[in-house]
Design an enzyme around this catalytic site. Structure first.
Site, PDB file in Angstrom:
ATOM      1  N   PRO A 119       0.900  -1.138   0.096  1.00  0.00           N
ATOM      2  CA  PRO A 119      -0.120  -0.112  -0.016  1.00  0.00           C
ATOM      3  C   PRO A 119       0.821   1.183   0.039  1.00  0.00           C
ATOM      4  CG  PRO A 119      -0.379  -1.377   1.817  1.00  0.00           C
ATOM      5  CD  PRO A 119       0.770  -1.802   1.460  1.00  0.00           C
ATOM      6  N   HIS A 120       0.519   2.182  -0.759  1.00  0.00           N
ATOM      7  CA  HIS A 120       1.281   3.360  -0.859  1.00  0.00           C
ATOM      8  C   HIS A 120       0.661   4.423  -1.412  1.00  0.00           C
ATOM      9  CE1 HIS A 120       1.451   1.827  -4.800  1.00  0.00           C
ATOM     10  NE2 HIS A 120       1.449   2.830  -5.514  1.00  0.00           N
ATOM     11  N   CYS A 121       1.126   5.706  -1.031  1.00  0.00           N
ATOM     12  CA  CYS A 121       0.491   7.016  -1.504  1.00  0.00           C
ATOM     13  C   CYS A 121       1.468   8.221  -1.138  1.00  0.00           C
ATOM     14  CB  CYS A 121      -0.753   7.257  -0.961  1.00  0.00           C
ATOM     15  SG  CYS A 121      -0.766   7.603   0.825  1.00  0.00           S
TER      16      CYS A 121
END
Lengths: 117, 150
Positions: free
Chosen positions: B64-66
């Site tokens: 998960p990344h942002c």
């Protein structure tokens, strides 16, 4: 945190994500790593929902400033606005209510968010 | 830039309790020790990212990344679930290793992509190593990452 600031932060993060999802260079690079970015419509819906949570006055400012700068909130790190890199007046930087009150950079007009240390 | 340089023992949880995707995201975000409003804002962004397309890259890994305003530097948290969690991955298999990457919106986007690429590369190496499922303690986990990245 000021509820309107919280919405503005979420909006800015979403705007950046939409921009990246529409950038062919970024999507190609992320695709090679195995990341899918197919459902941009869902992000547009989230953006609309968030915009509807802004007060009319802030929505007006948001539309005006994002049109010009592509973003609306600037992080403040070590007393400096990281949109224009001008120092924030120390009276504001040291205030107890930062992030609870909506402050704007006197130089670039961005809303300010003091990042957790 | 190496994954072992980005991870600290305090940001590793080798015994995730959640059984849902959303629960895992919450547990990972907690490891970043942000204020409650910042945590909530980051969770909103991560959920939106998952709506855009799952960050489960297969082989038991999810990344998960942002990019988010709530951090001032590239920040990584790692989680391991013994049972595995359905993450809507490409290979439809459960994910058991999770690497959360959050980068600030300022700075060169290329740096973020490079960091993400390095983590994805290291994560794949780790998924191929059987020890990753049994290694005990965050420090030993970091030691294993270092060994695999050599």
């Amino acid at each position: 945190m000021n509820p309107q600031l919280q919405v503005l932060i979420a909006l800015q993060d979403i705007l950046l994500m939409i921009r990246e999802a529409k950038d062919p260079t970024q999507t190609k690079a992320l695709g090679k790593m195995g990341f899918k970015m197919t459902n941009v419509e869902s992000l547009e819906n989230t953006r609309e929902n968030l915009e509807n949570q802004l007060s009319p006055a802030i929505l007006r400012e948001y539309s005006r400033v994002t049109k010009r700068h592509g973003r609306i909130v600037a992080p403040v790190i070590r007393g400096t606005c990281h949109a224009c890199f001008v120092r924030i007046p120390s009276a504001i930087d040291a205030a107890d209510d930062r992030n609870k009150t909506l402050y704007r950079c006197e130089n670039c007009g961005m809303y300010l968010y003091w990042v957790d240390k | 830039m190496k994954l072992s340089e980005l991870v600290t023992a305090k940001r590793i949880n080798l015994d995730l309790k959640s059984t849902t995707k959303d629960g895992v995201l919450e547990e990972l975000v907690k490891l970043l020790r942000l204020s409650k409003p910042a945590r909530e804002a980051l969770l909103k962004t991560l959920r939106s990212r998952e709506e855009l397309g799952s960050t489960g890259v297969g082989k038991g890994i999810a990344i998960p990344h942002c990019r988010s305003l709530v951090v001032s530097e590239v920040t990584v948290a790692v989680g391991r679930s013994k049972k595995g969690i359905s993450f809507k991955s490409m290979d439809k298999k459960c994910a058991f290793l999770f690497f959360l990457i959050v980068a600030p919106p300022v700075g060169d986007p290329a740096d973020y992509l490079i960091a993400l690429g390095k983590v994805a590369q290291a994560a794949r190496l780790m998924s191929a190593d059987k020890r990753i499922k049994s290694v005990k303690g965050p420090k030993k986990f970091i030691g294993l990452i270092e060994e695999l990245e050599r």
